[in-house]
Design a protein around this motif. Sequence first.
Motif, mmCIF file in Angstrom:
data_model
loop_
_atom_site.group_PDB
_atom_site.id
_atom_site.type_symbol
_atom_site.label_atom_id
_atom_site.label_comp_id
_atom_site.label_asym_id
_atom_site.label_seq_id
_atom_site.Cartn_x
_atom_site.Cartn_y
_atom_site.Cartn_z
ATOM 1 N N UNK A 35 0.714 -1.191 -0.278
ATOM 2 C CA UNK A 35 0.123 0.193 -0.250
ATOM 3 C C UNK A 35 1.160 1.846 0.120
ATOM 4 N N UNK A 36 0.867 2.111 -0.985
ATOM 5 C CA UNK A 36 1.158 3.607 -0.641
ATOM 6 C C UNK A 36 0.204 4.743 -0.039
ATOM 7 N N UNK A 37 0.470 5.628 0.107
ATOM 8 C CA UNK A 37 0.078 7.154 0.117
ATOM 9 C C UNK A 37 0.909 8.527 -0.344
ATOM 10 N N UNK A 38 0.039 8.769 -0.837
ATOM 11 C CA UNK A 38 0.949 10.027 -1.713
ATOM 12 C C UNK A 38 0.416 11.072 -1.255
ATOM 13 N N UNK A 39 1.298 12.660 -2.122
ATOM 14 C CA UNK A 39 0.467 13.604 -1.028
ATOM 15 C C UNK A 39 1.683 15.203 -2.385
ATOM 16 N N UNK A 40 0.362 15.728 -3.249
ATOM 17 C CA UNK A 40 1.532 16.683 -3.123
ATOM 18 C C UNK A 40 2.055 18.218 -2.575
ATOM 19 N N UNK A 85 6.603 13.032 4.942
ATOM 20 C CA UNK A 85 7.081 11.599 4.667
ATOM 21 C C UNK A 85 6.310 10.991 5.829
ATOM 22 N N UNK A 86 6.781 11.241 7.104
ATOM 23 C CA UNK A 86 6.391 10.787 7.847
ATOM 24 C C UNK A 86 4.453 10.286 8.453
ATOM 25 N N UNK A 87 3.821 11.790 7.580
ATOM 26 C CA UNK A 87 2.124 11.706 7.634
ATOM 27 C C UNK A 87 1.862 10.044 6.712
ATOM 28 N N UNK A 88 2.972 10.933 5.750
ATOM 29 C CA UNK A 88 2.158 9.761 4.281
ATOM 30 C C UNK A 88 2.783 7.564 5.191
ATOM 31 N N UNK A 116 0.595 2.529 6.627
ATOM 32 C CA UNK A 116 0.561 1.341 7.502
ATOM 33 C C UNK A 116 -0.734 1.299 7.844
ATOM 34 N N UNK A 117 -1.979 2.574 8.017
ATOM 35 C CA UNK A 117 -2.735 2.332 8.572
ATOM 36 C C UNK A 117 -3.673 1.172 7.515
ATOM 37 N N UNK A 118 -3.445 1.304 6.291
ATOM 38 C CA UNK A 118 -3.888 1.174 5.195
ATOM 39 C C UNK A 118 -3.571 -0.236 5.081
ATOM 40 N N UNK A 119 -2.676 -0.746 4.937
ATOM 41 C CA UNK A 119 -1.876 -2.115 5.605
ATOM 42 C C UNK A 119 -2.902 -2.848 7.054
ATOM 43 N N UNK A 173 6.028 17.104 -3.650
ATOM 44 C CA UNK A 173 5.681 15.734 -3.556
ATOM 45 C C UNK A 173 6.285 14.465 -2.723
ATOM 46 N N UNK A 174 6.087 14.272 -2.048
ATOM 47 C CA UNK A 174 6.191 13.155 -0.720
ATOM 48 C C UNK A 174 4.876 11.591 -1.643
ATOM 49 N N UNK A 175 6.156 10.608 -0.692
ATOM 50 C CA UNK A 175 5.006 9.438 -0.770
ATOM 51 C C UNK A 175 6.415 8.293 0.061
ATOM 52 N N UNK A 176 5.217 7.229 0.226
ATOM 53 C CA UNK A 176 5.742 5.835 1.108
ATOM 54 C C UNK A 176 4.976 5.096 0.744
ATOM 55 N N UNK A 177 5.359 3.435 0.897
ATOM 56 C CA UNK A 177 5.239 2.657 -0.080
ATOM 57 C C UNK A 177 5.151 1.689 1.402
#
Length: 205
Positions: free
Chosen positions: A11-16, A46-49, A54-57, A88-92
């Motif tokens: 799962x990923x989260x990203x934001x502009x 980045x920590x927010x993403x 992690x929540x989606x996971x 742009x920021x993202x985490x997977x």
Amino acid sequence: MLDDLLPAGFHASQTRGDVAGVVLFDEERAAVEGAVAGRRAEFATGRHCARQALRRLGASPVPLPVGEDRAPVWPDRVLGSLTHCTGFRAAAVGWAGGEVLGIGIDAEPDRPLPAEVIEHVLRTDERLGTGAHDRLVFSAKEAVFKAWWPLERRWLDFHEARVTVEQGGVFAVDVLADRTVACRYEGRWGAAGGVLFTLVTAVRA
């Protein structure tokens, strides 16, 4: 766009841009204490993403401190990667224990690399002389290193990975360095809204 590149179960989260009002854990705040405002905002987003992913996971939100190697320390049994570029920021993230042993993501502005950077990071057999291709290969190598480092815990030089861009949004990765973990590195890429994305997974051999 990043979600489309991920293997099943990740799962990923990203934001502009940066997210205002992110609350950091004490261990996280300590990592950017004294940093300029822009770096603190980038770090917090980045920590927010990461926590959104992690929540989606299905994992609990926990501190993600910075390790001695300057990489984020992920919770037990979690594979993860962070990336950021201008705007742009993202985490997977995904659970460890399956076929995927490591993951790396990278985001870059979709524009040509400076000539001096090309010479430093691209092998002679990777240079096609087109800006979009050069940036893609650079981004792919950044993602390779993020997947490589938690497994091998040693530096991988840019010239120790050969990237071959193929049709259909994929690229082949040939790691030329000695390794201790038996795996193959697989890559996917995409672009949207002026941002180039790359994903590399280290898959059990």
